[in-house]
Scaffold this motif. Sequence first.
Motif, PDB file in Angstrom:
ATOM      1  N   LEU A  95       0.832  -1.214   0.000  1.00 41.02           N
ATOM      2  CA  LEU A  95       0.000   0.000   0.000  1.00 41.02           C
ATOM      3  C   LEU A  95       0.862   1.258   0.000  1.00 41.02           C
ATOM      4  CD1 LEU A  95      -2.796  -1.029   2.533  1.00 41.02           C
ATOM      5  CD2 LEU A  95      -3.094  -0.607   0.087  1.00 41.02           C
ATOM      6  N   VAL A  96       1.951   1.240   0.781  1.00 44.01           N
ATOM      7  CA  VAL A  96       2.862   2.393   0.796  1.00 44.01           C
ATOM      8  C   VAL A  96       3.483   2.582  -0.580  1.00 44.01           C
ATOM      9  CG1 VAL A  96       5.038   3.263   1.740  1.00 44.01           C
ATOM     10  CG2 VAL A  96       3.336   2.241   3.261  1.00 44.01           C
ATOM     11  N   TYR A  97       3.857   1.485  -1.210  1.00 45.40           N
ATOM     12  CA  TYR A  97       4.404   1.568  -2.563  1.00 45.40           C
ATOM     13  C   TYR A  97       3.400   2.221  -3.515  1.00 45.40           C
ATOM     14  CZ  TYR A  97       5.776   0.076  -7.225  1.00 45.40           C
ATOM     15  OH  TYR A  97       6.087   0.064  -8.566  1.00 45.40           O
ATOM     16  N   CYS A  98       2.149   1.758  -3.489  1.00 47.74           N
ATOM     17  CA  CYS A  98       1.119   2.320  -4.377  1.00 47.74           C
ATOM     18  C   CYS A  98       0.880   3.793  -4.068  1.00 47.74           C
ATOM     19  CB  CYS A  98      -0.186   1.539  -4.231  1.00 47.74           C
ATOM     20  SG  CYS A  98      -0.120  -0.155  -4.867  1.00 47.74           S
ATOM     21  N   ALA A  99       0.864   4.147  -2.771  1.00 52.12           N
ATOM     22  CA  ALA A  99       0.621   5.537  -2.376  1.00 52.12           C
ATOM     23  C   ALA A  99       1.741   6.457  -2.834  1.00 52.12           C
ATOM     24  CB  ALA A  99       0.456   5.625  -0.858  1.00 52.12           C
ATOM     25  N   GLY A 100       2.972   5.953  -2.921  1.00 49.88           N
ATOM     26  CA  GLY A 100       4.069   6.784  -3.401  1.00 49.88           C
ATOM     27  C   GLY A 100       4.215   6.749  -4.909  1.00 49.88           C
ATOM     28  N   TYR A 101       3.942   5.590  -5.498  1.00 52.83           N
ATOM     29  CA  TYR A 101       4.143   5.401  -6.934  1.00 52.83           C
ATOM     30  C   TYR A 101       3.080   6.116  -7.769  1.00 52.83           C
ATOM     31  CZ  TYR A 101       3.549   2.780 -11.313  1.00 52.83           C
ATOM     32  OH  TYR A 101       3.363   2.416 -12.625  1.00 52.83           O
ATOM     33  N   LEU A 102       1.817   5.987  -7.392  1.00 49.42           N
ATOM     34  CA  LEU A 102       0.736   6.524  -8.226  1.00 49.42           C
ATOM     35  C   LEU A 102       0.805   8.035  -8.412  1.00 49.42           C
ATOM     36  CD1 LEU A 102      -1.786   6.001  -9.875  1.00 49.42           C
ATOM     37  CD2 LEU A 102      -3.124   6.027  -7.763  1.00 49.42           C
ATOM     38  N   PRO A 103       0.954   8.848  -7.343  1.00 47.19           N
ATOM     39  CA  PRO A 103       1.055  10.304  -7.574  1.00 47.19           C
ATOM     40  C   PRO A 103       2.260  10.689  -8.419  1.00 47.19           C
ATOM     41  CG  PRO A 103       0.616   9.834  -5.256  1.00 47.19           C
ATOM     42  CD  PRO A 103       0.957   8.539  -5.908  1.00 47.19           C
ATOM     43  N   ILE A 241      -5.176   0.956 -13.964  1.00 47.83           N
ATOM     44  CA  ILE A 241      -4.059   0.118 -14.409  1.00 47.83           C
ATOM     45  C   ILE A 241      -2.861   0.248 -13.471  1.00 47.83           C
ATOM     46  CG2 ILE A 241      -2.389  -0.225 -16.258  1.00 47.83           C
ATOM     47  CD1 ILE A 241      -5.163  -1.297 -16.869  1.00 47.83           C
ATOM     48  N   SER A 242      -2.575   1.471 -13.017  1.00 45.81           N
ATOM     49  CA  SER A 242      -1.414   1.679 -12.147  1.00 45.81           C
ATOM     50  C   SER A 242      -1.596   0.998 -10.802  1.00 45.81           C
ATOM     51  CB  SER A 242      -1.167   3.181 -11.959  1.00 45.81           C
ATOM     52  OG  SER A 242      -0.852   3.807 -13.181  1.00 45.81           O
ATOM     53  N   LEU A 243      -2.799   1.030 -10.265  1.00 45.50           N
ATOM     54  CA  LEU A 243      -3.034   0.358  -8.984  1.00 45.50           C
ATOM     55  C   LEU A 243      -2.944  -1.156  -9.129  1.00 45.50           C
ATOM     56  CD1 LEU A 243      -5.873   2.432  -7.275  1.00 45.50           C
ATOM     57  CD2 LEU A 243      -3.489   2.212  -6.579  1.00 45.50           C
ATOM     58  N   ILE A 244      -3.474  -1.682 -10.222  1.00 47.41           N
ATOM     59  CA  ILE A 244      -3.360  -3.125 -10.448  1.00 47.41           C
ATOM     60  C   ILE A 244      -1.889  -3.526 -10.553  1.00 47.41           C
ATOM     61  CG2 ILE A 244      -3.815  -4.976 -12.106  1.00 47.41           C
ATOM     62  CD1 ILE A 244      -6.479  -3.636 -12.716  1.00 47.41           C
ATOM     63  N   ASN A 245      -1.129  -2.772 -11.345  1.00 43.65           N
ATOM     64  CA  ASN A 245       0.305  -3.057 -11.471  1.00 43.65           C
ATOM     65  C   ASN A 245       1.034  -2.838 -10.152  1.00 43.65           C
ATOM     66  OD1 ASN A 245       0.037  -3.681 -14.189  1.00 43.65           O
ATOM     67  ND2 ASN A 245       0.465  -1.597 -14.868  1.00 43.65           N
ATOM     68  N   GLY A 246       0.622  -1.807  -9.407  1.00 45.84           N
ATOM     69  CA  GLY A 246       1.272  -1.520  -8.135  1.00 45.84           C
ATOM     70  C   GLY A 246       1.114  -2.646  -7.130  1.00 45.84           C
ATOM     71  N   PHE A 247      -0.071  -3.229  -7.053  1.00 47.74           N
ATOM     72  CA  PHE A 247      -0.289  -4.322  -6.111  1.00 47.74           C
ATOM     73  C   PHE A 247       0.461  -5.586  -6.527  1.00 47.74           C
ATOM     74  CE2 PHE A 247      -3.787  -1.835  -4.371  1.00 47.74           C
ATOM     75  CZ  PHE A 247      -3.727  -2.186  -3.033  1.00 47.74           C
TER      76      PHE A 247
END
Length: 314
Positions: A95-103, A241-247
């Motif tokens: 979740l931390v990865y997604c929260a930093g990666y997506l923005p 797409i980014s969240l799917i890839n992020g997880f």
Amino acid sequence: MTATTHGTLKTTGTTRHTQGTGSRGRAWRNRGWVLFFLAPSAVPLLLFTAVPMISSIWVSLHDWNLISAMRWVGLDNYTDLLTDEQTREVFLHTLVYCAGYLPLVYVGGLGLALALNQRMPARAFFRAAYFLPVVTSWVVVALVWKWLLNPSNGLVNTILGALGLPEPGWWTDPTWALPAVILSSAWKDLGFVMVIMLAGLQAIPSDVVEAATVDGAGPWQRFWRITLPLLSPSTFFVVVISLINGFQVFDQVYVMTGGGPQGASQVVVGQVYDLTFRYGRAGEASALSWILFAVILLITAVQIRGQKRWVHHA
């Protein structure tokens, strides 16, 4: 007269029956041709995706170390994982990865799209250059960034030291390991987001922007009130797409940090890999995979359901 009519009706009925039979025959032939042309893609998809997915459900209900016979445990793997502190940690890291990666990837990709949507020299070259990392192997990108972020002689720390700024430990420091992975991931995927947002920008009707300009709207007002709302379909696609890839992040973590140091950058898919190939707990790994699938499915469903509130089509 009656005989003639009866004969005509009989002939008509026979003709309709023949036509119906012929239509059904053509329909089946068409289906056969469709299946024939789909087979080269459908057969590998069935063998290497659908069958392993179904098999993993069965494996998740057993205790199995990939060597000895499987032992039925029912839902114990799921209950053990859901109550395990380490499972919560790897999900938190993801979740931390997604929260930093997506923005980072969204804002950076949108900024590049806005810049490269303007008329400028060598615009095609810059578009290709920024998209090039997208088609580059993740292993290559991760190794390059591992060298760039080397704490002792990496280019990034060399520049930071020359500027008198602190030099983080990056992938050797539990505090900075995950940010290092986020930075490399965002850099690689900027080009993908740029292309999507660039397509969205070019789909915005020019007369709408011109009308706003005539009405006295400045650049910021045009961006905030026209461009950004009309980019919402592209934004929605990028976010999903980014969240799917992020997880499902794994490659860059495996190459750059291996989930360390001290498990500080371990993510869900990395945990699935370790459970299977390091600890011989394939049943738990399969269960964790399905838990991750359920989380991704739930998040995606919420996004699709909520898109009507903020996605606007031109």
